[in-house]
Design a protein around this motif. Structure first.
Motif, PDB file in Angstrom:
ATOM      1  N   ASN A  48       0.801  -1.145  -0.108  1.00 56.85           N
ATOM      2  CA  ASN A  48      -0.074   0.089  -0.056  1.00 56.85           C
ATOM      3  C   ASN A  48       0.838   1.248  -0.047  1.00 56.85           C
ATOM      4  OD1 ASN A  48      -2.595  -0.956  -0.197  1.00 56.85           O
ATOM      5  ND2 ASN A  48      -2.080  -1.858   2.115  1.00 56.85           N
ATOM      6  N   SER A  49       2.243   1.231  -0.068  1.00 57.19           N
ATOM      7  CA  SER A  49       2.989   2.322   0.064  1.00 57.19           C
ATOM      8  C   SER A  49       3.947   2.399  -0.932  1.00 57.19           C
ATOM      9  CB  SER A  49       3.539   2.365   1.496  1.00 57.19           C
ATOM     10  OG  SER A  49       2.846   1.999   2.564  1.00 57.19           O
ATOM     11  N   GLY A  50       3.888   1.480  -1.955  1.00 56.91           N
ATOM     12  CA  GLY A  50       5.122   1.474  -3.141  1.00 56.91           C
ATOM     13  C   GLY A  50       6.372   1.234  -2.553  1.00 56.91           C
ATOM     14  N   ILE A  51       6.625   0.534  -1.540  1.00 58.88           N
ATOM     15  CA  ILE A  51       7.914   0.217  -0.898  1.00 58.88           C
ATOM     16  C   ILE A  51       8.243  -0.900  -1.726  1.00 58.88           C
ATOM     17  CG2 ILE A  51       9.071  -0.351   1.339  1.00 58.88           C
ATOM     18  CD1 ILE A  51       7.252   1.304   2.797  1.00 58.88           C
TER      19      ILE A  51
ATOM     20  N   ASN B 288      21.265   6.292  -7.137  1.00 60.30           N
ATOM     21  CA  ASN B 288      20.850   5.497  -8.461  1.00 60.30           C
ATOM     22  C   ASN B 288      19.250   5.504  -8.165  1.00 60.30           C
ATOM     23  OD1 ASN B 288      20.194   3.892  -6.139  1.00 60.30           O
ATOM     24  ND2 ASN B 288      20.877   2.207  -6.597  1.00 60.30           N
ATOM     25  N   GLY B 289      18.647   6.503  -7.605  1.00 62.57           N
ATOM     26  CA  GLY B 289      17.238   6.700  -7.701  1.00 62.57           C
ATOM     27  C   GLY B 289      16.522   5.888  -6.721  1.00 62.57           C
ATOM     28  N   THR B 290      17.367   5.389  -5.697  1.00 63.59           N
ATOM     29  CA  THR B 290      16.621   4.533  -4.629  1.00 63.59           C
ATOM     30  C   THR B 290      16.825   5.271  -3.186  1.00 63.59           C
ATOM     31  OG1 THR B 290      17.526   2.672  -5.486  1.00 63.59           O
ATOM     32  CG2 THR B 290      16.956   2.333  -3.188  1.00 63.59           C
ATOM     33  N   VAL B 291      15.714   5.120  -2.332  1.00 59.16           N
ATOM     34  CA  VAL B 291      15.584   5.948  -1.182  1.00 59.16           C
ATOM     35  C   VAL B 291      15.516   4.736  -0.044  1.00 59.16           C
ATOM     36  CG1 VAL B 291      13.898   7.168   0.359  1.00 59.16           C
ATOM     37  CG2 VAL B 291      14.314   7.864  -1.851  1.00 59.16           C
TER      38      VAL B 291
ATOM     39  N   CYS C  59      12.888   0.707   5.227  1.00 59.50           N
ATOM     40  CA  CYS C  59      12.448   0.323   3.806  1.00 59.50           C
ATOM     41  C   CYS C  59      13.427   0.853   2.549  1.00 59.50           C
ATOM     42  CB  CYS C  59      11.057   1.302   3.782  1.00 59.50           C
ATOM     43  SG  CYS C  59      10.032   1.095   4.973  1.00 59.50           S
ATOM     44  N   ILE C  60      13.250   0.214   1.511  1.00 61.49           N
ATOM     45  CA  ILE C  60      13.849   0.323   0.353  1.00 61.49           C
ATOM     46  C   ILE C  60      12.852   0.672  -0.773  1.00 61.49           C
ATOM     47  CG2 ILE C  60      15.355  -0.041  -1.490  1.00 61.49           C
ATOM     48  CD1 ILE C  60      16.637  -1.989   0.781  1.00 61.49           C
ATOM     49  N   LEU C  61      12.726   2.025  -1.444  1.00 62.38           N
ATOM     50  CA  LEU C  61      11.767   2.368  -2.386  1.00 62.38           C
ATOM     51  C   LEU C  61      12.588   3.180  -3.369  1.00 62.38           C
ATOM     52  CD1 LEU C  61       9.241   4.896  -0.725  1.00 62.38           C
ATOM     53  CD2 LEU C  61      11.242   4.231   0.316  1.00 62.38           C
TER      54      LEU C  61
ATOM     55  N   GLN D 269       7.509  10.493  -3.227  1.00 67.69           N
ATOM     56  CA  GLN D 269       6.882  11.750  -3.285  1.00 67.69           C
ATOM     57  C   GLN D 269       5.619  11.802  -2.510  1.00 67.69           C
ATOM     58  OE1 GLN D 269       6.797  11.943  -7.634  1.00 67.69           O
ATOM     59  NE2 GLN D 269       8.660  12.590  -7.772  1.00 67.69           N
ATOM     60  N   LYS D 270       5.088  10.425  -2.131  1.00 67.91           N
ATOM     61  CA  LYS D 270       3.952  10.379  -1.466  1.00 67.91           C
ATOM     62  C   LYS D 270       4.227  10.284  -0.051  1.00 67.91           C
ATOM     63  CE  LYS D 270       1.046   8.637  -5.290  1.00 67.91           C
ATOM     64  NZ  LYS D 270       0.915   7.260  -5.955  1.00 67.91           N
ATOM     65  N   GLN D 271       5.255  10.746   0.448  1.00 69.42           N
ATOM     66  CA  GLN D 271       5.709  10.406   1.838  1.00 69.42           C
ATOM     67  C   GLN D 271       4.596  10.480   2.850  1.00 69.42           C
ATOM     68  OE1 GLN D 271       8.933  12.941   3.411  1.00 69.42           O
ATOM     69  NE2 GLN D 271       8.847  11.684   5.387  1.00 69.42           N
ATOM     70  N   GLY D 272       3.501  11.378   2.812  1.00 75.11           N
ATOM     71  CA  GLY D 272       2.253  11.443   3.711  1.00 75.11           C
ATOM     72  C   GLY D 272       1.681  10.298   3.848  1.00 75.11           C
ATOM     73  N   VAL D 273       1.569   9.621   2.598  1.00 72.58           N
ATOM     74  CA  VAL D 273       0.923   8.032   2.681  1.00 72.58           C
ATOM     75  C   VAL D 273       1.690   7.075   3.587  1.00 72.58           C
ATOM     76  CG1 VAL D 273      -0.259   6.320   1.184  1.00 72.58           C
ATOM     77  CG2 VAL D 273      -0.468   8.601   0.612  1.00 72.58           C
ATOM     78  N   ILE D 274       2.901   7.360   3.161  1.00 72.42           N
ATOM     79  CA  ILE D 274       3.904   6.385   3.683  1.00 72.42           C
ATOM     80  C   ILE D 274       3.725   6.157   5.165  1.00 72.42           C
ATOM     81  CG2 ILE D 274       6.281   5.615   3.916  1.00 72.42           C
ATOM     82  CD1 ILE D 274       6.614   6.223   0.781  1.00 72.42           C
ATOM     83  N   ASP D 275       4.048   7.487   5.490  1.00 70.04           N
ATOM     84  CA  ASP D 275       3.911   7.800   7.043  1.00 70.04           C
ATOM     85  C   ASP D 275       2.661   7.367   7.684  1.00 70.04           C
ATOM     86  OD1 ASP D 275       6.727   8.957   7.126  1.00 70.04           O
ATOM     87  OD2 ASP D 275       5.866  10.931   6.675  1.00 70.04           O
ATOM     88  N   TYR D 276       1.395   7.662   6.971  1.00 65.59           N
ATOM     89  CA  TYR D 276       0.366   7.181   7.641  1.00 65.59           C
ATOM     90  C   TYR D 276       0.200   5.687   7.506  1.00 65.59           C
ATOM     91  CZ  TYR D 276      -4.522   6.383   8.495  1.00 65.59           C
ATOM     92  OH  TYR D 276      -6.037   6.116   8.990  1.00 65.59           O
TER      93      TYR D 276
END
Ligand SMILES: Nc1nc2c(ncn2[C@@H]2O[C@H](COP(=O)(O)OP(=O)(O)OP(=O)(O)O)[C@@H](O)[C@H]2O)c(=O)[nH]1
Length: 388
Positions: free
Chosen positions: A231-234, A300-303, A317-319, A325-332
């Motif tokens: 649900n978080s694109g991780i 290399n574009g990884t966070v 997490c690796i993403l 960019q949707k950090q708010g969703v990830i944090d929630y």
């Protein structure tokens, strides 16, 4: 409820499996010693100089691999409590290489009876025929006493071997060890094999897998991580015990060593930076706390994104950068994840406390409050012995 309170919620009596939280916070001296006795055990066995003490010192005592060159030979069983500073609590018993199972003073019932996992270390840089003979003898002896033991074989010191030889040794050891067991009529006993070295992260990864097998909530933790990442694109998420850098759970996608190493390195960075700049008070021992989080962007574009779950656990997490960019969703989603984890261990705590109470009042265990008796736990609990 503050995060610190949440961490304290995990304190409780855990008769057999892993305990969560430091005993000292329990405030009950007698209870504490009972819990110490009931902590699950991981036994480290193998021939002399195979690397047992080095593994224990490097993984749980932050010894640098080079310092292990000066370790003296172990000549009696060394019991090490892994607790207080770490989320994961158990005992490691380091055995001398020359242990003799036929010695009348070797109390196999009490040693193997309360054991959760037996790690047998084989020096892959040496001729391993003697080690295989000893492995067969050890497994036979231990299995007769306790058939719940998880047998883990560390094919150790592989840093000195090239990749082809490593794989060849693993195949050969696997083949010969399972043949030996079949000869002894124990073909149904499962051995897990890990290639390890203290000079890289392989020893931490292998120990993570050993520890995970002893955590009864593992499937639940994995499910929660799967839900979180989908649900978080991780891409990958690890739940780390910060002190030991053991990961106690990850999502169900395969673990690649490089991702694990990156996450371990990130924990080191966070702890180092926290120690240098995060210390408010000189006496503060642990600078990793509820405020801890970190974000590292790679070229290399990884966070890499780290959030604390409680005093002892961190989610790493690796993403992909675009998904961040949707950090708010990830944090929630992370907050929901953390709540769910808290509930898992609160429930666990309640069950354990109810069992402890029923034991204290009637002397016999009662069904768990949710009606879901933990069969593994009760079986092993019966086989749990007081330490000598
Ligand atoms: N190359 C290499 N050497 C290792 C590794 N692990 C341990 N050693 C070395 O192996 C030697 C023996 O290590 P110990 O940890 O003392 O072995 P032990 O199994 O505890 O030995 P006993 O106490 O005699 O049973 C030391 O010199 C270590 O530095 C490894 O992963 N790679």
């Amino acid at each position: 409820m503050s995060y610190q309170d949440e961490a304290n919620c995990y304190v409780g009596s855990f008769p057999k499996d892993f305990s969560y939280g430091p005993f000292e916070q329990n405030g009950d001296g007698d209870n504490t010693s009972l819990q110490e006795d009931r902590k699950p055990r991981i036994l480290l066995m193998g021939l002399r100089r195979s690397g047992k003490s080095s593994i224990q010192k490097v993984v749980f005592h932050k010894m640098s691999p080079n310092e292990t060159l000066f370790l003296e030979s172990t000549n009696k069983i060394v019991k090490d409590d892994i607790n207080n500073s770490s989320f994961v609590q158990f005992q490691i018993w380091d055995f001398p290489g020359q242990i003799d199972f036929f010695d009348p003073s070797f109390e196999s019932e009490s040693i193997f009876g309360g054991c959760g996992a037996l790690v047998f270390v084989i020096d892959a840089q040496d001729d391993y025929q003697d080690a295989l003979d000893k492995l067969q003898m050890t497994v036979t002896k231990a299995y007769r006493v306790n058939n719940n033991i998880k047998f883990e074989v560390f094919i150790h010191k592989v840093d000195g071997l090239n990749d082809d030889y490593k794989m060849e040794s693993q195949r050969d050891i696997h083949h010969r060890a399972t043949d030996d067991l079949a000869e002894a009529g124990l073909e149904h006993v499962h051995l897990s094999f890990h290639l390890t070295s203290i000079y890289d992260h392989s020893i931490f990864e292998a120990f993570s897998k050993v520890v995970q097998k002893l955590i009864p909530q593992l499937p639940t933790l994995e499910n929660l991580l799967n839900i979180l990442i989908s649900n978080s694109g991780i891409e990958k998420a690890f739940l780390f015990d910060v002190v030991s850098k053991i990961y106690i759970a990850t999502d169900s996608s395969p673990v690649d060593m490089q991702s694990y190493e990156l996450c371990c390195d990130m924990i080191d960075v966070v702890i180092d930076i926290s120690c240098i700049y995060g210390m408010v008070d000189e006496t503060e021992a642990n600078t990793f706390n509820n405020q801890s989080s970190s974000l590292i962007k790679l070229n290399n574009g990884t966070v890499l994104y780290l959030r604390e779950v409680n005093k002892f656990l961190a989610l790493v997490c690796i993403l992909r950068e675009e998904n961040f960019q949707k950090q708010g969703v990830i944090d929630y989603n992370f907050l929901c994840f953390r709540d769910a984890i808290t509930q898992v261990f609160e429930l666990r705590n309640k069950c354990q406390n109810a069992m402890a109470l029923s034991r204290a009042t009637s002397g016999t265990p009662e069904p768990l409050p949710n009606g879901a008796a933990d069969s593994v736990e009760s079986t092993s609990d019966r086989s749990q012995v007081q330490l000598p």
